[in-house]
Design an enzyme around this catalytic site. Sequence first.
Site, PDB file in Angstrom:
ATOM      1  N   ASP A   1     -12.377  74.555 -28.349  1.00 31.99           N
ATOM      2  CA  ASP A   1     -11.661  74.646 -27.086  1.00 31.99           C
ATOM      3  C   ASP A   1     -10.158  74.832 -27.306  1.00 31.99           C
ATOM      4  O   ASP A   1      -9.578  74.261 -28.234  1.00 31.99           O
ATOM      5  CB  ASP A   1     -11.931  73.365 -26.285  1.00 31.99           C
TER       6      ASP A   1
ATOM      7  N   GLU B   1     -12.164  79.713 -28.242  1.00 31.76           N
ATOM      8  CA  GLU B   1     -11.887  79.795 -26.807  1.00 31.76           C
ATOM      9  C   GLU B   1     -10.457  80.303 -26.664  1.00 31.76           C
ATOM     10  O   GLU B   1      -9.505  79.532 -26.731  1.00 31.76           O
ATOM     11  CB  GLU B   1     -12.089  78.426 -26.156  1.00 31.76           C
TER      12      GLU B   1
ATOM     13  N   ASP C   1     -15.625  75.865 -16.324  1.00 30.96           N
ATOM     14  CA  ASP C   1     -14.425  75.730 -15.493  1.00 30.96           C
ATOM     15  C   ASP C   1     -14.370  76.754 -14.367  1.00 30.96           C
ATOM     16  O   ASP C   1     -13.478  76.687 -13.515  1.00 30.96           O
ATOM     17  CB  ASP C   1     -13.164  75.878 -16.351  1.00 30.96           C
TER      18      ASP C   1
END
Length: 527
Positions: free
Chosen positions: A300, A348, A409
Site C-alpha cells: 500500500d 499500489e 476505497d
Amino acid sequence: MVFERRYAGVLLHPTSLPGPFGIGDFGPAAFRFLDWMRGAGLRYWQVLPLGPTSYGDSPYQCFSSCAGSPYMISPELLVRDGLLHEKEILPPAFPTERVDYGWVIDWKKKILKLATDRFAAGGFSEMRGRYNQFLKAKEIAWWLDDFAMFMALKDHNEGRSWDNWDKDLRGYKAAALKSAATKFAAEIEGYRIQQFLFFEQWGAVRRGAAARGIEVIGDAPIYVAYDSADAWANQEFFQLDKKTGLPTAVAGVPPDYFSATGQLWGNPLYNWEKLEAAKFKWWIDRIKSTLAMVDYLRLDHFRGFGGYWSVPFGHPTAEHGTWVEGPGAAFFAALKRGLGNRLPIIAEDLGEITSDVHEMRAKFELPGMKILQFAWSPASVEPLVSNPNSGFLPHQIDANQVVYTGSHDNDTTVGWYTSATPAERHLFRSYLSTDGSLPHWDLIRSAFRCHANTAIIQMQDFLGLPTDCRMNLPGTSGVHNWSWRLLPTQIDQRLAETIRGLALLYERHAEPPAAARRHPAIDPNYS
C-alpha cells in the site's frame, strides 16, 4: 515479472463472508467461497490486511502488522476441535448484511476466552504439539511475545493508548517488562493461543485455496498504527518524541480525488535513517511474516517509499504537510536480498506519482495498479477526447499491471456511474460502445479484455451492487466503513458460470489442479 500469465481474481475481505456469527470467518463459508471461485475460473483471491483492528475497525489501523484478527476465528471450528461446545456458540441475532463491530467483538471475546482457557488448562495433545511448533516458527517468534504483552497491557490499562501507560512500560524498559510478564502471564498466554488458533484456521483456508488452484493476494499497509505493538516495541524506528512517546509528525496524503482536504491518516512516520542503519531488518522481517500468510501482497502507498507527505502532529487535516524524501531504491534492493531475490509484490502506485516513483517500480519490475473508474475523469474537460496522460483507459494499460474496476476505497461501479457527471458517462458509453444500462459488466468486460495480465474485480461489482455496499469511504469514519457483508444467496452458480464464460473468452480462465478436477470435495471437513 510477478504475474506472467493472464488470470482474473476477486477482491473480498474475509469479514465480508456470510455466516451466522456477525462477521465473516474461516469456517465453512470460506470454503464454499473458494468452491465458487473455482467454478468461476478465478485464480486470485485478494484480501485486505488480516490484522487485529483497533479503533474505527479499519484493517489499515491494526494493533499489529503481523498478527491475525481473532474475530475471523470460526466458532464452528473451535467446536470441531473440542475447544467449545455447541451451546456456547449459539449467536445472538446479528445483522446479516453488515458487521456490527461493537456487538460482534464483545461476543467473540467471551467465546474466545472460553476456548483459550480450555486449551491453557491442558490436554489437546496433538494440537498442543502444533502450538509448540507455532511458537518456534521464525515468521512468528520475532513479534508474538511483544504483541501478546502489548494486548495484555492494554487490557490492564482499560484499552488506553500506550503513551498513557506507566512511564517504564511506555518506554519499553526491560525491568518493567519482566515484571509485567510474570504479573500478566495468563493473559499473555491467552493472546498467544488466540494467534495460534487464527493461524491454524487461516492455514487450512490457504491449503484449501491451493488445492483448488487459487492463490491469495494479501495487503501490507506502508504505515502501522500508532497504538500498536509495532510502534511501542520499536520506538527508535519511528518519528516520536522521546519524552512523551507521541509522534512529531504523522502520515497522510495531500488533497486528491478522494478528499478536498487530503487524507490525514495519523500514523507515525518512520525514522528511515535508523531503519537503513539497521539494514531495514524490521521491514524485511515484517514482509517475510506477511508472505508466510499469503502468496503475493499489495504494498500500500508505494509512492511513500519514494517520498512521503509529512503532516505536523496535531493538525486537523492533511492540507498543510510537506513532501519528504523516502528511502527509495535502497529499500527495495535490501528487501529483494532479504526475500531471496524475489519480490512477489504489487505496487499500489495511485495518487500523485512522480517520475522517480515510476522509475523505482520499473527497476524492480513490480506491477502497478490501474483503476478503471478513474479512466473517465477527462470527460469533464473534453467529452469525446480522452487525456492521453491519464494512463487508466483500457488501451493504455500494459501487461505488467493489475487492473481493477475499483479498489476497496472506491465506490461500487454502479454507484460510481450513477454519481458520475454527464460528460463522464458520455465518454464511458462512447469508448465502450454501450448504453450504460449495466455499467459494472461493461467495466468487468473491459478489465478482462485489456492487456494487463491480472484483473481483479470487487465482489460488489460482480454482483452489480449500489453505493451503500461500498467497503470504505476514505477520509471518513462512518459506521458503514469496513462493514459490508455478502448474503448467502449471492454466491450462486449462475454468476459463477457468467464469470467463467468471460474468463474463457478473454483467456483468463484458471484450470483447477488435476486433483481438484477428480475430487470436487477437496476437503470433506469444510466443503
